[in-house]
Structures are given as structure tokens and as C-alpha cells.
Design a protein around this motif. Sequence first.
Motif, PDB file in Angstrom:
ATOM      1  N   THR A 144      26.080 -72.483   6.538  1.00  0.00           N
ATOM      2  CA  THR A 144      24.785 -72.141   5.387  1.00  0.00           C
ATOM      3  C   THR A 144      24.242 -73.469   5.877  1.00  0.00           C
ATOM      4  N   THR A 177      26.278 -77.002   5.620  1.00  0.00           N
ATOM      5  CA  THR A 177      28.106 -76.381   5.761  1.00  0.00           C
ATOM      6  C   THR A 177      28.386 -75.328   6.319  1.00  0.00           C
ATOM      7  N   THR A 211      27.683 -70.807  -0.569  1.00  0.00           N
ATOM      8  CA  THR A 211      27.326 -72.225  -0.654  1.00  0.00           C
ATOM      9  C   THR A 211      26.872 -72.222  -1.811  1.00  0.00           C
ATOM     10  N   THR A 215      32.950 -72.032  -6.898  1.00  0.00           N
ATOM     11  CA  THR A 215      32.212 -72.843  -5.550  1.00  0.00           C
ATOM     12  C   THR A 215      31.473 -72.728  -6.822  1.00  0.00           C
ATOM     13  N   VAL A 235      30.846 -75.951  -0.513  1.00  0.00           N
ATOM     14  CA  VAL A 235      31.232 -74.736   0.585  1.00  0.00           C
ATOM     15  C   VAL A 235      32.593 -74.328   0.519  1.00  0.00           C
TER      16      VAL A 235
END
Lengths: 333, 333
Positions: free
Chosen positions: A145, A92, B145, B77, B54
Motif C-alpha cells: 500500500t 506498507t 492496510t 486491521t 498493515v
Amino acid sequence: MSEDRISLAHGNGGRLMRQLIETHFFAAFDEPALAQGLDATPVPATGGNLMMTVDGFTVQPLEFPGGDLGTLAANGTINDLAVCGARPRWLTLSAILEEGLPVEQLARLVRSFAEAVRGSGATVLAGDTKVVPHGQGGGAYLTVTGLGETVRGGLSFAGIRPGDKVLVSGPVGDHGTAVMLAREDFDLRGDVRSDCASVLGLCEAAWALDGLRFLRDPTRGGLATVANEIAQATGQGIRLSEPCIPLHPATTSVCEMLGFDPYYLACEGRVVAVVGPEDAGPLLEAWRALPEGAQAAEIGQVAGDAPRVVLETEIGGERLLDELEDDPLPRIC
Amino acid sequence: MSEDRISLAHGNGGRLMRQLIETHFFAAFDEPALAQGLDATPVPATGGNLMMTVDGFTVQPLEFPGGDLGTLAANGTINDLAVCGARPRWLTLSAILEEGLPVEQLARLVRSFAEAVRGSGATVLAGDTKVVPHGQGGGAYLTVTGLGETVRGGLSFAGIRPGDKVLVSGPVGDHGTAVMLAREDFDLRGDVRSDCASVLGLCEAAWALDGLRFLRDPTRGGLATVANEIAQATGQGIRLSEPCIPLHPATTSVCEMLGFDPYYLACEGRVVAVVGPEDAGPLLEAWRALPEGAQAAEIGQVAGDAPRVVLETEIGGERLLDELEDDPLPRIC
């Protein structure tokens, strides 16, 4: 330096940063996997088949000889997975952009990122963009990530034994030196280029060896910081031989001129390995057969005394490589 | 406004941001999953069992009535996974800190984050910290994330049909209004609190319904932006009924006074659902049975004409809710 405000040294990979993270992050999350201090963590429900990592990138300038923020962000994440025995698969990307950034420069950074990701065989699964007002962003920050599939398990500090050998895949300190030279406040031009690159091929070569204990890419804080991390995590000493550590002559010159120690400067395309003594030769041979490992070298060993890092100098003396205190170069990665 | 430099409008969730992402990110990555424009993406090798998302968080001020950067980052998130039918399981946290940030404030933000994460049943698997020099950071930026386990598949724009109903789980615009009031450049004090919270419970209630088509949390750009995203992705019109849209009176007053339109202001603890007509009643009942859904309402429907968003006003008129152009409030999330 006040200890109750964030200072640049809290981001340098050294003692203050380690303490900040232990006190305020590990304590809040109470997650044992975090405290192991590895570059990626197994995802529990997948039985360790997937590994996860994250890295933020704030390098300044955004483009420098040998790379840019995009290649750095992609390779940094790829490398964190590779040194933990995983092949990068899904990423990501979060971009925090500063108002006023030229759109064409952003496009270049994103293309660099995408090219490096493709080269590793990974794909980008999700993204996010935020814009912050002019003066609050330093151009662009990227956070990546990575999720990787574990190919080689069992890499950890725990396997390291006295007598194990320490190898590095190539010359150290080039990224830190190149970025420093690219900053306008130094009136120096050299032919130092960042080593920014994927270490996946180097890691794959190392994964094949039974005697491989541990891999790490010496980024923030450089080779000396990785050696200190190993010493602290294992309780063993690390002895490095100065004449054996590969250095580009241009990097040596610049560092001597500016008073920096290349052993503390970031690499972004090198890997440090700890292997059982029987596998030092085979690893060196495997690395030297790769273009990116042509200057690989055995540089030291794990010595079972106090947990500190000793550099044996060319003239037979010894120098202690301490944990970093002040930050030599903020926004290096 | 020059189109060749990043402007605040490139981050507002509206037209310029969509074009920037399509032109420079989607094109570079060539990954079909990205272009679907959902809040999370299935991880291929897991057969869609895992979803990944993300989000970067840059809210200013770092602490505001009803929440802070930490609760916002965790819940943002968690909510992106929940609206995609996944239960949040594993997170990574990247912190970009500005030199000078009080360490005690960082500790509060990290504790808030950890508490919200724990409340959702997720754990933090990896983290990274960078420090940027004073003047280049706006205090702190967090990027999170999330990896979640899919519980309810099949949620996408593709299932939306003319005649489907649109519901919202509670009053809109509170987060945007609360953050705006908390900024020192407004000399106003109200009793508006951010709605920043997990919507996991609300989503779980919705997942149970066969007629559920689509869920989204109306963050940047607010309710009007979510409605526009649905209209564009489906080619269908959306008709919203102004008298039915829940609003806190304090939020209405502040918006009237300052000339903001609450339908464009961010929520951080609400969810918008599109359901088949037969399930509108059951969803409303299920949501109203939850404390966080007490003020849930059916607010409109999918109407099979041009892909635009029409607000039917109290006095029987119609107002077009266009895609955002300028950013009403930078650094809102």
C-alpha cells in the motif's frame, strides 16, 4: 468457463475482472471514490493532499530478466501513485510466504524492494508476514500500500477531449514477454528483459504541462487494456497507429513465434499519457530527454465516435482491440 | 527444521518470526519506526495525526463459527489501529484469489468485510484483485492496510513501569480453538465460537485513563506471546495469575483434549492492557460495563526482575511461558 467460480480471467484486467469488482466489491463498499477506477484515491480528511493505493503482486517466477518480485512490488506501487499526480512517501509491505521458500531468496527480494523504495524517496512504515503451508502459496506474494503527497491534481478521465493525443513513454510488452520466457514451460531463450522500473521521473516531466489530462501505466492487460479503459470511461473512441507504437524487435519476434499480441502484454516501467494536442510535442520532447523515455512516441488520438479502440495497421487496414476475455498470462505481476 | 528455508514457525509470532523480520526486513529498510514493534506507525508528515498499519490474512477454513476471513481481515486491521490509540478511517483491501473459489463465497466474505468496516466508521479507499492458478492460493488471502486518526497518543512499551497491572478484556484462546475445530482434520465438534470482533469500543474506554500505558490485541501466539513481547521490549518480567485468566469452559476442554495451551492460541476480539496500579480498578469497571468486556479481568502485573513471563498456577506453582518456537496452528489468521 463457469461463471460461478473464480477463473484466471477474473484476474487479467479485462471484462470479467471489471464485472467481478463492480458486482462484488464496489457494491459492498458503496464508496464513490472506488468506482472512479483510478490507480490511487485521495484521502478525504487531508483535502486530497494525500493519495492512497494498493497492489498485490504474485509474479511467477519470483526472479526474471530485468527484475524480481521485489522491484516489481515497489515500482508497481510507486507508479500507481505517480500516474495519479502524487509523489510516493510512505508504504506498507505485507508478505505471504510459502513454507519451503529459501530464506536467501526472500532476502534478495526484500533487498530489491528496499532499493527501489529508497530510489523513489519513500519509506516503509509498517509490515506484516504470514507463512502458508507448502503448496498453498506459489513461493511469495507481496502486497504494497502506498501513501503519496499530491503534487499535480486534476488528472482524471473527465478531462479527456476528442482530439487529445495519446503518447507512450517506450516500447510495450517487454515485461509480459520476459516473464513468459523465464517460465520453464517455454523452451525459448531471448534477450528480452522486463522494463520493470519507476515511472516517477516520466510522470514528473508530464505533471509540468497544463495540457496533461491523464496518465496510466499499462500493466496487466497492456496498452490495449489502458486504451479500452479510457474509451469506456470517457465514451470516446481511441485510434492507435500501429507503425507508431514502439516495440523491441526481440519482443516482436517472440510474440510472433508464440502467437501473443504485444499490445495486451504487461509493461511495468512505461506510462501512457493523454494530452491536449498543443502539449503532445512538448511532452514528447521532455520524455525523450530522459534515458527511460528515449523511445517515447505519439501513438494515437482520442476520436469522438463509439467507445472502442481501433488500431490502424501498417498497410492501411483497421483492427479492433477488444477488452480482454481469457487471461493470456496468469501471475504476470 | 532447516533454518535456510521458510518454515511455518516463521509465521507464528514467535522467536523465528521475530528473527526473520529483524534480519531481513528491518535491516533492509533501515526505518527506526519499524523496529519499535508496534501494531501501527505514525505517518511523519502528519505530525503523528495519522497512524498506518498493515496485516495479511490467510485463515483456513475461510468461514468458521463466529466469523470468516472477511470479518477477521476488517477487525484485525481496525484493532491494530485501536490498540495504538487511533480511530480507523481509511482502508485498502488487496485480494489474492485462487482459481476455483466459488464467486458466491467471495461475495459473502466481501460483504462480511464491508459490514465490519462500516461498523467501525471507516471506509475503503482502494482495492486490488489478483487471481492465482488452482493449487497456489488456499482459497483467498486478504491484505488490509489501515489509516487511522490518532486520538490517544503516548501508548508504547516505553511507559511501562514495575508495579503496573495487566488486564485482559475477556476469555482467551477462543479464535484459535474455533478455527482448529472447524478444520476437517479434527473429528471434534464443540460449541466454541471465534471471538472475532472489533475492540475499538474497549480501546476507547481505555484511552480515557491517564494511567493507560499500552494496549495490544493478543492475536497470533495469543496472550503468552503478547506478555513475552512486553517483557522483551521493557526488560521487565511479567507475572500472570492462572486462576485470574478468563477462559470459556468449552475452550478449556478442547485444549485439554487436544493438548493445546490456550494461552498461546489466538484471540481476535480481545485486548490486553497495561495500566498504572491506580487505574486498574477504573479500567476493569469501564470494560465490564461494555457487553464485549463483561468477563474482563485483572490477570497479573509487571514485576521488575528478569524479562520473562511467569504463570502462577492455581496450586501455588510457577510455570515459565516461553516465546513460541514451533507453530501450533498455521493459517490461524
